[in-house]
Design a protein around this motif. Structure first.
Motif, mmCIF file in Angstrom:
data_model
loop_
_atom_site.group_PDB
_atom_site.id
_atom_site.type_symbol
_atom_site.label_atom_id
_atom_site.label_comp_id
_atom_site.label_asym_id
_atom_site.label_seq_id
_atom_site.Cartn_x
_atom_site.Cartn_y
_atom_site.Cartn_z
ATOM 1 N N GLU A 92 0.842 -1.208 0.000
ATOM 2 C CA GLU A 92 0.000 0.000 0.000
ATOM 3 C C GLU A 92 0.874 1.253 0.000
ATOM 4 N N PRO A 93 0.393 2.318 -0.621
ATOM 5 C CA PRO A 93 1.136 3.577 -0.547
ATOM 6 C C PRO A 93 1.091 4.157 0.866
ATOM 7 N N ALA A 94 2.015 5.051 1.149
ATOM 8 C CA ALA A 94 2.183 5.564 2.521
ATOM 9 C C ALA A 94 0.886 6.141 3.095
ATOM 10 N N HIS A 95 0.099 6.853 2.279
ATOM 11 C CA HIS A 95 -1.100 7.484 2.855
ATOM 12 C C HIS A 95 -2.128 6.437 3.275
ATOM 13 N N ARG A 96 -2.159 5.279 2.549
ATOM 14 C CA ARG A 96 -3.094 4.216 2.950
ATOM 15 C C ARG A 96 -2.604 3.521 4.214
ATOM 16 N N VAL A 97 -1.288 3.367 4.328
ATOM 17 C CA VAL A 97 -0.733 2.757 5.548
ATOM 18 C C VAL A 97 -1.066 3.652 6.741
ATOM 19 N N ALA A 98 -0.933 4.946 6.535
ATOM 20 C CA ALA A 98 -1.266 5.894 7.614
ATOM 21 C C ALA A 98 -2.739 5.772 7.976
ATOM 22 N N ARG A 99 -3.564 5.636 6.963
ATOM 23 C CA ARG A 99 -5.009 5.508 7.217
ATOM 24 C C ARG A 99 -5.320 4.203 7.940
ATOM 25 N N ALA A 100 -4.495 3.179 7.727
ATOM 26 C CA ALA A 100 -4.692 1.897 8.435
ATOM 27 C C ALA A 100 -4.285 2.014 9.907
ATOM 28 N N GLY A 101 -3.697 3.157 10.282
ATOM 29 C CA GLY A 101 -3.401 3.372 11.704
ATOM 30 C C GLY A 101 -1.935 3.275 12.075
#
Ligand SMILES: Nc1ncnc2c1ncn2[C@@H]1O[C@H](COP(=O)(O)OP(=O)(O)OP(=O)(O)O)[C@@H](O)[C@H]1O
Length: 293
Positions: A92-101
């Motif tokens: 996943e791209p970084a922003h999705r990883v961030a969204r995953a918590g």
């Protein structure tokens, strides 16, 4: 740090993220990454239990930061899987990883130039927000009210992590240790389930490092799982509940932090590097020190 602000500052995080106590906070399986011919991470597996403070250890160049870069989506693995509370994030791209918590800080602090201390932390709160651009452009009352609330929560977080500099100062103008705390506050503002700290005590004295350890304890109490890259072995033994040690990108020990530090393979990994003499001495001191001060 103001413990009274603890739940006020990150309480929203607990409301928005449901933590499944049965899943690993982070489960890394068969992770590999090569740079040219160099195997920086080599078929690496480890598990970060929920609500743990997990020390990721290893000598210089062992691959620790690369592991954090892979987890946070800054670089893509060649092979392997990474799950956060059961959700696959490995490609996943970084922003999705961030969204995953997943939130992190950096070995070399990365702060936005030209933003104040307060604005820097506020960007963390806005990270997941679906921006309603026209509200901002029109400067609607609802937008102004929200901005005031976010600023108030950012101040609480700054207080909590022990930033004493005026919030209106440029973040980049602060001393290094203080910048690190601002970066932690920004990471907390993203309301993470997993917080990864890359050498957070660099530039801090003993009292400041101890204070950071106490902050980690209180974050864990709130349900956040922490991954800590840290060369201060004494700090690791005092604050980490679990650990993994890597060398040349491979896992060489995992489990109880003291058992890891005393493991013969770990000793050999540290002994084998002249450049790590200072760290080696720290390990040796700790071996003779079975207290937890
Ligand atoms: N983008 C890159 N391109 C090429 N090689 C890299 C890159 N990033 C890291 N490396 C190499 O991968 C290896 C692991 O580096 P990494 O920074 O992950 O180690 P580390 O354990 O974090 O080290 P330290 O404790 O010194 O910070 C090193 O040999 C490093 O030179």
């Amino acid at each position: 740090m103001n413990a009274d602000n603890a739940h006020a500052a990150t309480g929203h995080a607990q409301a928005t993220h449901t933590v499944d106590a049965d899943s690993a906070a982070l489960d890394v399986r068969g992770l590999s990454k090569t740079f040219g011919g160099l195997r920086a991470v080599d078929d690496l597996s480890f598990r970060v239990p929920p609500q743990s403070i997990f020390g990721l250890l290893g000598p210089n160049g062992a691959g620790k930061t690369t592991v954090l870069n892979l987890i946070s989506g800054l670089i893509k693995p060649d092979h392997g899987s990474i799950t956060v509370f059961g959700d696959e994030i490995a490609r996943e791209p970084a922003h999705r990883v961030a969204r995953a918590g997943v939130a992190r800080t950096y070995q070399n602090v990365r702060l936005f130039p030209a933003l104040t201390v307060l604005e820097t932390v506020m960007t963390g709160f806005y990270q997941h927000r679906q921006a309603q651009l026209w509200h901002s452009v029109l400067c609607l009352p609802s937008e102004r009210r929200e901005r005031r609330e976010v600023a108030e929560r950012a101040r609480e977080l700054l207080d909590r992590v022990g930033v004493t500099a005026p919030p209106e100062r440029l973040a980049e103008a602060l001393p290094y240790g203080e910048q690190r705390r601002v970066e932690i506050a920004r990471a907390l503002a993203t309301q993470p389930k997993v917080l990864m700290l890359d050498e957070p005590t660099a530039g801090m004295n003993d009292v400041e490092s101890e204070s950071l350890g106490q902050l980690m304890f209180s974050l864990r109490e709130e349900g956040i799982s922490l991954v800590l890259i840290e060369h201060n072995v004494k700090l690791v033994l005092k604050f980490c509940s679990d650990a993994a040690v890597i060398n040349f990108g491979e896992l060489i020990a995992e489990g109880d932090p003291r058992a890891c530090v005393e493991d013969p393979d770990v000793q050999a990994a540290y002994f084998g590097k002249q450049s790590d003499a200072e760290r080696l001495n720290t390990v040796l001191r700790v071996r003779g020190d079975h207290g937890t001060d």
